[in-house]
Design a protein around this motif. Structure first.
Motif, PDB file in Angstrom:
ATOM      1  N   TRP A 213      12.685  16.377  -3.957  1.00 55.25           N
ATOM      2  CA  TRP A 213      12.747  15.019  -3.436  1.00 55.25           C
ATOM      3  C   TRP A 213      13.885  14.939  -2.424  1.00 55.25           C
ATOM      4  N   ASP A 214      13.558  14.594  -1.188  1.00 55.24           N
ATOM      5  CA  ASP A 214      14.566  14.499  -0.139  1.00 55.24           C
ATOM      6  C   ASP A 214      14.622  13.117   0.492  1.00 55.24           C
ATOM      7  N   GLY A 215      14.016  12.137  -0.164  1.00 52.14           N
ATOM      8  CA  GLY A 215      13.989  10.794   0.366  1.00 52.14           C
ATOM      9  C   GLY A 215      12.762  10.501   1.215  1.00 52.14           C
ATOM     10  N   LYS A 216      12.053  11.533   1.622  1.00 53.75           N
ATOM     11  CA  LYS A 216      10.862  11.368   2.453  1.00 53.75           C
ATOM     12  C   LYS A 216       9.642  12.033   1.832  1.00 53.75           C
ATOM     13  N   LEU A 217       9.853  13.203   1.250  1.00 54.65           N
ATOM     14  CA  LEU A 217       8.759  13.985   0.658  1.00 54.65           C
ATOM     15  C   LEU A 217       9.037  14.222  -0.814  1.00 54.65           C
ATOM     16  N   LEU A 218       8.043  13.955  -1.646  1.00 57.99           N
ATOM     17  CA  LEU A 218       8.127  14.203  -3.083  1.00 57.99           C
ATOM     18  C   LEU A 218       7.112  15.274  -3.455  1.00 57.99           C
ATOM     19  N   ARG A 219       7.588  16.343  -4.082  1.00 51.75           N
ATOM     20  CA  ARG A 219       6.715  17.407  -4.585  1.00 51.75           C
ATOM     21  C   ARG A 219       6.967  17.556  -6.080  1.00 51.75           C
TER      22      ARG A 219
ATOM     23  N   THR B 294       3.608   7.721   4.962  1.00 57.24           N
ATOM     24  CA  THR B 294       2.168   7.484   5.150  1.00 57.24           C
ATOM     25  C   THR B 294       1.427   7.201   3.851  1.00 57.24           C
ATOM     26  N   GLY B 295       2.037   7.556   2.715  1.00 63.83           N
ATOM     27  CA  GLY B 295       1.355   7.433   1.440  1.00 63.83           C
ATOM     28  C   GLY B 295       0.350   8.534   1.189  1.00 63.83           C
ATOM     29  N   GLN B 296       0.310   9.539   2.077  1.00 65.01           N
ATOM     30  CA  GLN B 296      -0.647  10.640   1.962  1.00 65.01           C
ATOM     31  C   GLN B 296      -0.230  11.577   0.831  1.00 65.01           C
ATOM     32  N   ALA B 297      -1.163  11.901  -0.053  1.00 64.74           N
ATOM     33  CA  ALA B 297      -0.912  12.817  -1.161  1.00 64.74           C
ATOM     34  C   ALA B 297      -1.876  13.986  -1.093  1.00 64.74           C
ATOM     35  N   SER B 298      -1.465  15.135  -1.619  1.00 62.01           N
ATOM     36  CA  SER B 298      -2.307  16.326  -1.612  1.00 62.01           C
ATOM     37  C   SER B 298      -1.944  17.210  -2.791  1.00 62.01           C
ATOM     38  N   LEU B 299      -2.849  18.143  -3.119  1.00 59.09           N
ATOM     39  CA  LEU B 299      -2.637  19.106  -4.194  1.00 59.09           C
ATOM     40  C   LEU B 299      -2.673  20.518  -3.630  1.00 59.09           C
ATOM     41  N   ALA B 300      -1.873  21.410  -4.225  1.00 60.78           N
ATOM     42  CA  ALA B 300      -1.875  22.819  -3.844  1.00 60.78           C
ATOM     43  C   ALA B 300      -1.427  23.633  -5.044  1.00 60.78           C
ATOM     44  N   ASP B 301      -1.674  24.944  -4.985  1.00 58.24           N
ATOM     45  CA  ASP B 301      -1.201  25.827  -6.049  1.00 58.24           C
ATOM     46  C   ASP B 301       0.322  25.821  -6.073  1.00 58.24           C
ATOM     47  N   ALA B 302       0.885  25.759  -7.266  1.00 56.91           N
ATOM     48  CA  ALA B 302       2.337  25.769  -7.422  1.00 56.91           C
ATOM     49  C   ALA B 302       2.830  27.180  -7.671  1.00 56.91           C
TER      50      ALA B 302
ATOM     51  N   ASP C 272       0.810  -1.217   0.000  1.00 58.33           N
ATOM     52  CA  ASP C 272       0.000   0.000   0.000  1.00 58.33           C
ATOM     53  C   ASP C 272       0.845   1.271   0.000  1.00 58.33           C
ATOM     54  N   LEU C 273       2.035   1.228   0.626  1.00 60.56           N
ATOM     55  CA  LEU C 273       2.841   2.430   0.806  1.00 60.56           C
ATOM     56  C   LEU C 273       3.832   2.620  -0.338  1.00 60.56           C
ATOM     57  N   PRO C 274       4.069   3.860  -0.739  1.00 65.00           N
ATOM     58  CA  PRO C 274       5.064   4.133  -1.775  1.00 65.00           C
ATOM     59  C   PRO C 274       6.478   3.885  -1.269  1.00 65.00           C
TER      60      PRO C 274
END
Length: 342
Positions: free
Chosen positions: A150-156, A134-142, A75-77
């Motif tokens: 990409w820092d190994g933990k968070l991908l934007r 956590t596999g949690q994804a979200s969208l926001a204005d860029a 389930d987790l990325p």
């Protein structure tokens, strides 16, 4: 986000509607000469069908094999690196010893991807964030000009029209230029205050502006991701756009016309519009790369070729604005440089 990755979004929506499960794969980092840039997408359906790409094919084959072996059933990325050693790079067909790092999402949020597709259809610039723990994804204005993080933990990953093109004049050359530019993932705006030209404009996906060219340039808030090309042959329109564009951070400013007409244009801009020689020196005119173009499609191709070379910093003009000389700048070299493989 390029057109290939938009195709991925469209395809996974259809897969989800048909009841298929799929994994989403993102290129997050590259070293050496990698086949696809950071941010590129590939979707892998549960039956092994693929949309998009992350390499020339060998890595895709490995991922399909891992899928069928049940290794992508979680389930987790998670992240995966290919080509750490030269032998592995050769095994996976990576050119010049390239290395790829991927983030693999076995169960991406389908509703969020559908929302992203809707945002992009409206021409919005959006950033998708993914937390691996956590596999949690979200969208926001860029933020315009934002790059992948990409820092190994968070991908934007930013998505949407990162590059913009403003064309002055809604004539025949503009039609081909707009269509080709959209294929290269430019958000295209056409400015023409002349109703006889503006009313006949028909290029789906482009935006039509009826204001005066100088006002339209200012309203677009030029940045280093904007190109401005004037093709009306009418100094009353072209010069107004150039007046504002040449003072701006726009990465490319060009105008159609012969060498003689462009020499006169430069004189006018400095004499009547109080532009400096340095600002006028930024003008690409005659516009386009010297490829012997004659027809409207060929002229459009030459313009986009020069825009692309300018964007990547690998082409300049001679001091007299004559024939081109090609140069690999430090920035261009850095884009493909990386640590040697073991």
């Amino acid at each position: 986000m390029d057109s290939v990755d938009r195709q991925v979004l469209s395809e996974v929506r259809r897969w989800a509607e048909q009841g298929y499960r799929f994994a989403l794969v993102t290129v997050v980092r590259t070293w050496g000469s990698a086949p696809r840039p950071a941010g590129a997408w590939m979707a892998l359906r549960q039956d092994g069908r693929v949309c998009g790409s992350v390499s020339g094919g060998c890595i895709e084959d490995d991922l399909i094999g891992r899928l069928r072996a049940g290794e992508l059933a979680g389930d987790l990325p998670f992240s995966q690196t290919y080509g750490v050693t030269r032998a592995e790079a050769e095994r996976f067909g990576l050119p010049c010893g390239g290395t790829l790092e991927l983030v693999i999402e076995p169960r991406p949020c389908v509703s969020l991807l559908a929302q992203l597709e809707e945002e992009l259809a409206c021409g919005r610039l959006v950033v998708r964030s993914l937390t691996l723990a956590t596999g949690q994804a979200s969208l926001a204005d860029a933020v315009p000009g934002e790059s992948i993080h990409w820092d190994g933990k968070l991908l934007r990953t930013p998505h949407g029209p990162a590059w913009r093109l403003l064309i002055i004049g809604a004539g025949q050359i503009s039609r081909y230029l707009a269509e080709m530019a959209q294929a290269l993932d430019y958000a295209v705006t056409i400015c023409d205050p002349r109703p006889e030209y503006r009313d006949a404009w028909q290029v789906p996906g482009s935006r039509l502006a009826d204001g005066m060219p100088d006002d339209v340039v200012q309203a677009m808030r030029p940045d280093p991701h904007l190109a401005v090309v004037a093709v009306t042959h009418d100094p009353k329109l072209d010069d107004l756009a150039l007046l504002e564009a040449l003072k701006s951070p726009a990465f490319y400013v060009g105008a159609l016309g012969s060498r003689r007409n462009n020499a006169r244009r430069r004189e006018r801009l400095m004499q009547y519009f109080d532009l400096s020689a340095e600002q006028v020196g930024r003008l690409h005119g005659p516009v386009g790369m010297a490829i012997g173009s004659r027809t409207p499609p060929e002229i459009a191709l030459s313009i986009l070729a020069e825009m692309t070379a300018t964007k990547y910093g690998i082409v300049t003009r001679t001091a007299d604005n004559g024939p081109y000389r090609h140069e690999s700048t430090a920035a261009a070299k850095a884009a493909v440089a990386g640590p040697p493989l073991a």
